[in-house]
Design a protein around this motif. Structure first.
Motif, mmCIF file in Angstrom:
data_model
loop_
_atom_site.group_PDB
_atom_site.id
_atom_site.type_symbol
_atom_site.label_atom_id
_atom_site.label_comp_id
_atom_site.label_asym_id
_atom_site.label_seq_id
_atom_site.Cartn_x
_atom_site.Cartn_y
_atom_site.Cartn_z
ATOM 1 N N THR A 158 -17.087 9.115 8.055
ATOM 2 C CA THR A 158 -17.711 8.836 8.174
ATOM 3 C C THR A 158 -17.933 8.418 9.829
ATOM 4 N N GLY B 167 -11.207 9.106 5.218
ATOM 5 C CA GLY B 167 -12.553 8.290 4.962
ATOM 6 C C GLY B 167 -13.307 8.155 6.115
ATOM 7 N N ALA B 168 -12.651 7.158 7.147
ATOM 8 C CA ALA B 168 -12.864 6.687 8.169
ATOM 9 C C ALA B 168 -14.000 7.839 8.965
ATOM 10 N N PHE C 238 0.172 -0.971 0.239
ATOM 11 C CA PHE C 238 0.109 -0.016 0.048
ATOM 12 C C PHE C 238 1.025 1.552 -0.056
ATOM 13 N N THR D 232 -0.957 7.409 0.225
ATOM 14 C CA THR D 232 -1.897 8.269 -0.016
ATOM 15 C C THR D 232 -3.257 7.846 0.102
ATOM 16 N N GLU D 233 -3.242 6.190 0.299
ATOM 17 C CA GLU D 233 -4.044 5.450 -0.152
ATOM 18 C C GLU D 233 -4.031 5.226 1.585
ATOM 19 N N VAL D 234 -3.522 4.873 2.711
ATOM 20 C CA VAL D 234 -3.727 5.191 4.294
ATOM 21 C C VAL D 234 -4.405 6.185 4.252
ATOM 22 N N LEU E 162 -6.184 8.594 2.659
ATOM 23 C CA LEU E 162 -7.756 8.491 2.171
ATOM 24 C C LEU E 162 -8.026 7.756 3.080
ATOM 25 N N PHE E 163 -8.302 5.810 3.387
ATOM 26 C CA PHE E 163 -9.105 5.587 4.469
ATOM 27 C C PHE E 163 -9.110 6.129 5.383
ATOM 28 N N VAL E 164 -8.624 6.580 6.044
ATOM 29 C CA VAL E 164 -8.402 7.267 7.515
ATOM 30 C C VAL E 164 -9.051 8.523 7.361
#
Length: 76
Positions: A27, A23-24, A12, A15-17, A19-21
């Motif tokens: 949410t 998003g979380a 990974f 940037t993917e991490v 974006l995931f964080v």
């Protein structure tokens, strides 16, 4: 010729991490905001129902008083 780069499922990028964080976090924020709005709406609904109940009781009491005042007049 391009050497093939084997990517694993567990590879990974930062940037993917991120974006995931993000998003979380968004949410969780939206869920919390929704719960807050629901609690406020439920509280407001209870208050409105209580006011309507009191208003109905006052109107019913006024009708009974008016009906009681009319009954002696009708007997005379």
């Amino acid at each position: 010729m391009n050497p093939s780069v084997s990517e694993s499922v567990f590879d990974f990028r930062g940037t993917e991490v991120a974006l995931f964080v993000a998003g979380a976090i968004i949410t969780i924020f939206i869920f919390g905001f929704s719960v807050w709005l629901f609690v406020r709406a439920a509280r407001e609904q209870r208050v409105q129902e209580e006011l309507e109940r009191r208003e109905f009781q006052r109107a019913d009491e006024a009708r009974r008083t008016a009906a009681a005042a009319r009954i002696p007049e009708a007997k005379q």
